[in-house]
Design a protein around this motif. Structure first.
Motif, mmCIF file in Angstrom:
data_model
loop_
_atom_site.group_PDB
_atom_site.id
_atom_site.type_symbol
_atom_site.label_atom_id
_atom_site.label_comp_id
_atom_site.label_asym_id
_atom_site.label_seq_id
_atom_site.Cartn_x
_atom_site.Cartn_y
_atom_site.Cartn_z
ATOM 1 N N ILE A 1 2.298 4.568 -11.191
ATOM 2 C CA ILE A 1 2.251 3.109 -11.657
ATOM 3 C C ILE A 1 1.127 2.385 -11.536
ATOM 4 C CG2 ILE A 1 3.709 1.203 -11.465
ATOM 5 C CD1 ILE A 1 5.525 3.238 -12.492
ATOM 6 N N PRO A 2 0.517 1.993 -12.423
ATOM 7 C CA PRO A 2 -0.856 1.167 -12.251
ATOM 8 C C PRO A 2 -0.454 -0.160 -11.335
ATOM 9 C CG PRO A 2 -0.513 1.604 -14.540
ATOM 10 C CD PRO A 2 0.753 2.136 -13.931
ATOM 11 N N PRO A 3 -1.486 -0.540 -10.479
ATOM 12 C CA PRO A 3 -1.512 -1.415 -9.356
ATOM 13 C C PRO A 3 -0.897 -2.775 -10.076
ATOM 14 C CG PRO A 3 -3.277 -0.050 -8.776
ATOM 15 C CD PRO A 3 -2.929 0.537 -10.009
ATOM 16 N N ALA B 1 0.881 -1.151 -0.137
ATOM 17 C CA ALA B 1 0.032 -0.143 0.032
ATOM 18 C C ALA B 1 0.923 1.125 -0.025
ATOM 19 C CB ALA B 1 -0.973 0.033 1.348
ATOM 20 N N MET B 2 1.965 1.267 0.495
ATOM 21 C CA MET B 2 2.639 2.347 0.725
ATOM 22 C C MET B 2 3.472 2.546 -0.570
ATOM 23 S SD MET B 2 4.046 5.021 2.442
ATOM 24 C CE MET B 2 3.750 4.710 3.953
ATOM 25 N N ALA B 3 4.066 1.444 -1.126
ATOM 26 C CA ALA B 3 4.480 1.710 -2.601
ATOM 27 C C ALA B 3 3.726 2.115 -3.592
ATOM 28 C CB ALA B 3 4.914 0.157 -3.150
ATOM 29 N N GLN B 4 2.133 1.806 -3.485
ATOM 30 C CA GLN B 4 1.302 2.416 -4.207
ATOM 31 C C GLN B 4 1.173 3.923 -3.996
ATOM 32 O OE1 GLN B 4 -2.070 -0.502 -3.485
ATOM 33 N NE2 GLN B 4 -2.473 -0.344 -5.529
ATOM 34 N N THR B 5 1.033 4.178 -2.807
ATOM 35 C CA THR B 5 1.178 5.711 -2.243
ATOM 36 C C THR B 5 2.169 6.412 -2.929
ATOM 37 O OG1 THR B 5 -0.197 4.936 -0.391
ATOM 38 C CG2 THR B 5 0.907 7.113 -0.355
ATOM 39 N N LEU B 6 3.627 6.054 -2.945
ATOM 40 C CA LEU B 6 4.638 6.627 -3.255
ATOM 41 C C LEU B 6 4.935 6.803 -4.663
ATOM 42 C CD1 LEU B 6 7.157 5.207 -0.670
ATOM 43 C CD2 LEU B 6 6.042 7.505 -0.606
ATOM 44 N N GLN C 1 2.321 -4.852 -9.369
ATOM 45 C CA GLN C 1 2.586 -6.249 -8.870
ATOM 46 C C GLN C 1 3.676 -7.063 -9.509
ATOM 47 O OE1 GLN C 1 1.192 -7.796 -6.444
ATOM 48 N NE2 GLN C 1 -0.924 -7.139 -5.914
ATOM 49 N N ARG C 2 3.765 -6.853 -10.886
ATOM 50 C CA ARG C 2 4.786 -7.439 -11.674
ATOM 51 C C ARG C 2 6.016 -7.035 -11.528
ATOM 52 N NH1 ARG C 2 3.991 -6.642 -17.218
ATOM 53 N NH2 ARG C 2 5.125 -8.519 -17.390
ATOM 54 N N MET C 3 6.559 -6.061 -10.985
ATOM 55 C CA MET C 3 7.745 -5.481 -10.678
ATOM 56 C C MET C 3 8.647 -6.207 -9.749
ATOM 57 S SD MET C 3 7.442 -1.323 -10.935
ATOM 58 C CE MET C 3 7.111 -0.379 -12.364
ATOM 59 N N LYS C 4 9.790 -6.509 -10.074
ATOM 60 C CA LYS C 4 10.634 -6.986 -9.315
ATOM 61 C C LYS C 4 11.141 -5.930 -8.178
ATOM 62 C CE LYS C 4 12.932 -10.900 -11.892
ATOM 63 N NZ LYS C 4 14.071 -11.320 -12.012
ATOM 64 N N LEU D 1 11.925 4.522 -6.305
ATOM 65 C CA LEU D 1 11.839 5.320 -5.204
ATOM 66 C C LEU D 1 13.137 6.155 -4.811
ATOM 67 C CD1 LEU D 1 10.119 2.506 -2.693
ATOM 68 C CD2 LEU D 1 9.296 4.512 -3.796
ATOM 69 N N GLU D 2 14.214 5.640 -5.144
ATOM 70 C CA GLU D 2 15.430 6.441 -5.256
ATOM 71 C C GLU D 2 15.460 7.551 -6.126
ATOM 72 O OE1 GLU D 2 18.555 3.611 -5.819
ATOM 73 O OE2 GLU D 2 18.306 2.339 -4.021
ATOM 74 N N ALA D 3 14.874 7.374 -7.324
ATOM 75 C CA ALA D 3 14.785 8.454 -8.340
ATOM 76 C C ALA D 3 13.462 9.393 -8.083
ATOM 77 C CB ALA D 3 14.825 7.968 -9.759
ATOM 78 N N ARG D 4 12.837 9.291 -6.893
ATOM 79 C CA ARG D 4 11.525 10.025 -6.579
ATOM 80 C C ARG D 4 10.482 9.724 -7.775
ATOM 81 N NH1 ARG D 4 13.862 16.091 -6.910
ATOM 82 N NH2 ARG D 4 13.949 15.713 -8.983
ATOM 83 N N GLY D 5 10.530 8.457 -7.801
ATOM 84 C CA GLY D 5 9.524 8.145 -9.000
ATOM 85 C C GLY D 5 9.859 8.373 -10.330
ATOM 86 N N GLU D 6 10.760 9.287 -10.638
ATOM 87 C CA GLU D 6 11.125 9.632 -12.133
ATOM 88 C C GLU D 6 11.618 8.291 -12.921
ATOM 89 O OE1 GLU D 6 13.794 13.003 -11.950
ATOM 90 O OE2 GLU D 6 12.447 13.885 -10.367
ATOM 91 N N GLN D 7 11.022 8.224 -13.840
ATOM 92 C CA GLN D 7 11.348 7.066 -14.741
ATOM 93 C C GLN D 7 12.398 7.584 -16.042
ATOM 94 O OE1 GLN D 7 8.006 4.408 -15.916
ATOM 95 N NE2 GLN D 7 6.775 5.942 -14.928
ATOM 96 N N ALA D 8 13.327 6.712 -16.398
ATOM 97 C CA ALA D 8 14.068 6.888 -17.488
ATOM 98 C C ALA D 8 13.414 7.404 -18.512
ATOM 99 C CB ALA D 8 14.977 5.665 -17.562
#
Length: 272
Positions: A97-99, A88-93, A103-106, A114-121
């Motif tokens: 990212i769709p749930p 639930a915290m990962a979803q909040t942060l 769920q599929r992410m390693k 999270l280290e990149a503040r949610g910014e994707q490459a």
């Protein structure tokens, strides 16, 4: 190990013998203001070089065969590896990212976001911008590893162990936010030793999680530095190179700066 030139470049220029080379540490999140850079400075930095050397080919199309490094197998899910509170915290942060995707992410992928503040490459990262500038100028482009090499290093720890670290991080999300902000400040101030020391403290992790993080770090930084070094030395011997790799690869006892000094190179700081 042969150098892999970018076939999309229209033509290449030959450097004069032993032209100066440059080593630039990149970072994979943050905007130009936070990093103390500007597009003009970034473009001009390449002006005296003939070859760009970076980690991987960022223009290569995605390879579905590499998904095994990024995604959990069908029989696994992230919510089965961490607690319900953690998920639930990962979803909040990471609300972008769709749930079902989360769920599929390693766990390593979630940690990296999270280290990149949610910014994707994307196209605005320093690495991508430098490669595009070099390609447009007809520079030779050399990649130190393949995308699979990089993903294998990121995924070198079993998901169950990665999940333990992720669970710890999700208990104190403010610690990761503070670490990200400090990383940007250290980068902006060009103080990579302070950044590495901050990473090494592993604030918020227990002893077992710290051991897991140390193993991951050896895969991601130290072992890759060792693999890159022979090709880097050969390229530096040619001269005229602009080497752009993650800044955290540079400092420390096992960093590239120490390795290059040990190999006899004189290293001088240049303003940017």
């Amino acid at each position: 190990m042969p150098a892999a030139a970018d076939a999309s470049a229209p033509q290449t220029r030959s450097p004069p013998p032993r032209a100066s080379s440059y080593l630039f540490g990149t970072i994979h999140f943050g905007n130009d203001e936070e990093l103390g850079l500007s597009p003009e400075l970034l473009a001009s930095a390449l002006s005296s070089s003939f070859t760009l050397v970076n980690e991987i080919d960022l223009a290569a199309p995605g390879d579905g065969d590499l998904d095994r490094y990024r995604w959990l197998p069908p029989e696994q899910s992230l919510s089965a590896l961490i607690s319900a509170e953690g998920f639930a915290m990962a979803q909040t942060l990471l609300p972008q990212i769709p749930p079902p995707t989360l769920q599929r992410m390693k766990p390593w992928m979630v940690l990296a976001l999270l280290e990149a503040r949610g910014e994707q490459a994307g196209e605005q990262t320093l690495d991508d911008r430098l490669q595009r500038i070099a390609s447009e100028r007809g520079m030779r482009i050399v990649h130190l590893e393949t995308a699979e090499d990089q993903l294998r290093a990121l995924d070198c720890i079993a998901s169950e162990n990665q999940a333990r670290v992720l669970e710890e991080r999700l208990k104190t999300p403010q610690v990761m936010r503070e670490m990200s902000e400090r990383a940007l400040r250290h980068y902006r101030e060009r103080d990579l030793d302070a950044w590495l020391a901050d990473v090494d403290r592993m604030v918020g992790l227990d002893g077992e999680s710290k051991d897991i993080e140390m193993r991951a770090r050896r895969c991601l930084i130290e072992e890759r530095n060792q693999r890159w070094l022979p090709e880097l030395l050969a390229l530096l011997d040619q001269g005229g190179c602009y080497i752009a790799v993650g800044a955290i690869h540079l400092p420390g006892e096992h960093g590239l700066l120490a390795a290059l000094k040990h190999a006899g190179y004189r290293i001088e700081a240049e303003p940017l």
